[in-house]
Design a protein around this motif. Structure first.
Motif, PDB file in Angstrom:
ATOM      1  N   UNK A  36      36.780  38.403  54.066  1.00  0.00           N
ATOM      2  CA  UNK A  36      38.055  37.968  53.491  1.00  0.00           C
ATOM      3  C   UNK A  36      37.964  37.894  51.969  1.00  0.00           C
ATOM      4  N   UNK A  37      36.870  37.367  51.448  1.00  0.00           N
ATOM      5  CA  UNK A  37      36.699  37.295  49.988  1.00  0.00           C
ATOM      6  C   UNK A  37      36.659  38.685  49.371  1.00  0.00           C
ATOM      7  N   UNK A  38      36.060  39.640  50.085  1.00  0.00           N
ATOM      8  CA  UNK A  38      36.011  41.021  49.597  1.00  0.00           C
ATOM      9  C   UNK A  38      37.418  41.623  49.539  1.00  0.00           C
ATOM     10  N   UNK A  39      38.181  41.425  50.598  1.00  0.00           N
ATOM     11  CA  UNK A  39      39.545  41.960  50.649  1.00  0.00           C
ATOM     12  C   UNK A  39      40.410  41.340  49.554  1.00  0.00           C
ATOM     13  N   UNK A  40      40.225  40.056  49.300  1.00  0.00           N
ATOM     14  CA  UNK A  40      41.011  39.364  48.266  1.00  0.00           C
ATOM     15  C   UNK A  40      40.518  39.677  46.856  1.00  0.00           C
ATOM     16  N   UNK A  41      39.352  40.306  46.745  1.00  0.00           N
ATOM     17  CA  UNK A  41      38.805  40.643  45.438  1.00  0.00           C
ATOM     18  C   UNK A  41      38.219  39.453  44.701  1.00  0.00           C
ATOM     19  N   UNK A  42      37.773  38.452  45.455  1.00  0.00           N
ATOM     20  CA  UNK A  42      37.236  37.236  44.820  1.00  0.00           C
ATOM     21  C   UNK A  42      35.787  36.969  45.210  1.00  0.00           C
ATOM     22  N   UNK A  43      35.105  37.992  45.775  1.00  0.00           N
ATOM     23  CA  UNK A  43      33.748  37.764  46.266  1.00  0.00           C
ATOM     24  C   UNK A  43      32.778  37.308  45.183  1.00  0.00           C
ATOM     25  N   UNK A  44      33.028  37.676  43.932  1.00  0.00           N
ATOM     26  CA  UNK A  44      32.119  37.281  42.851  1.00  0.00           C
ATOM     27  C   UNK A  44      32.468  35.916  42.262  1.00  0.00           C
ATOM     28  N   UNK A  45      33.655  35.417  42.549  1.00  0.00           N
ATOM     29  CA  UNK A  45      34.080  34.136  41.987  1.00  0.00           C
ATOM     30  C   UNK A  45      34.110  33.004  43.011  1.00  0.00           C
ATOM     31  N   UNK A  46      33.669  33.284  44.246  1.00  0.00           N
ATOM     32  CA  UNK A  46      33.771  32.238  45.257  1.00  0.00           C
ATOM     33  C   UNK A  46      32.399  31.882  45.822  1.00  0.00           C
ATOM     34  N   UNK A  47      32.376  30.733  46.473  1.00  0.00           N
ATOM     35  CA  UNK A  47      31.169  30.265  47.138  1.00  0.00           C
ATOM     36  C   UNK A  47      31.509  30.063  48.608  1.00  0.00           C
ATOM     37  N   UNK A  48      30.671  30.589  49.476  1.00  0.00           N
ATOM     38  CA  UNK A  48      30.831  30.364  50.908  1.00  0.00           C
ATOM     39  C   UNK A  48      29.714  29.438  51.347  1.00  0.00           C
TER      40      UNK A  48
END
Length: 125
Positions: A36-48
């Motif tokens: 989901x973070x990849x699709x939203x384009x936020x994988x580098x700015x988020x923490x899972x």
């Protein structure tokens, strides 16, 4: 993304369950949130992150971005995903109207309708 494996795990009671089942829930949830973070384009700015909590509950898996907060858990109301806008990664709430809790089902996570809601909250258009 296919969420069938996660839906299958979540169809079982994750309180007082075998550790293997809870581990599977956390592992599958992380995979879903990563995609989901990849699709939203936020994988580098988020923490899972994952909090397994105690034996009496499922625990929770969260995606915390700069402007969106998403949690997968077995909530009492039957909805499996809580999400809301947030002000920063240091704070999971928002002082604006974007910060009220909203809910969806795991099976709806990757629908166009739900993705557009997430994109609006994550300020990605």
């Amino acid at each position: 993304m296919n969420t069938n494996k996660l839906v299958n795990v979540m169809s079982q009671d994750l309180s007082y369950c075998e550790p293997k089942l809870k581990n599977s829930f956390h592992s599958e949830s992380k995979k879903v949130l990563k995609e989901l973070s990849r699709i939203l384009g936020i994988e580098k700015e988020c923490k899972i992150s994952s909090n397994k909590a105690g034996i009496a509950c499922s625990g929770e898996i969260s995606l915390h971005g700069d402007s969106i907060y998403i949690v997968i858990s077995q909530f009492f109301g039957g909805e499996e995903v809580l999400y809301r806008g947030c002000d920063s990664r240091q704070n999971s709430v928002s002082t604006s109207a974007r910060g009220h809790n909203q809910y969806c089902k795991i099976t709806d996570l990757f629908t166009e309708h739900q993705l557009s809601k997430f994109k609006k909250l994550s300020r990605i258009n």
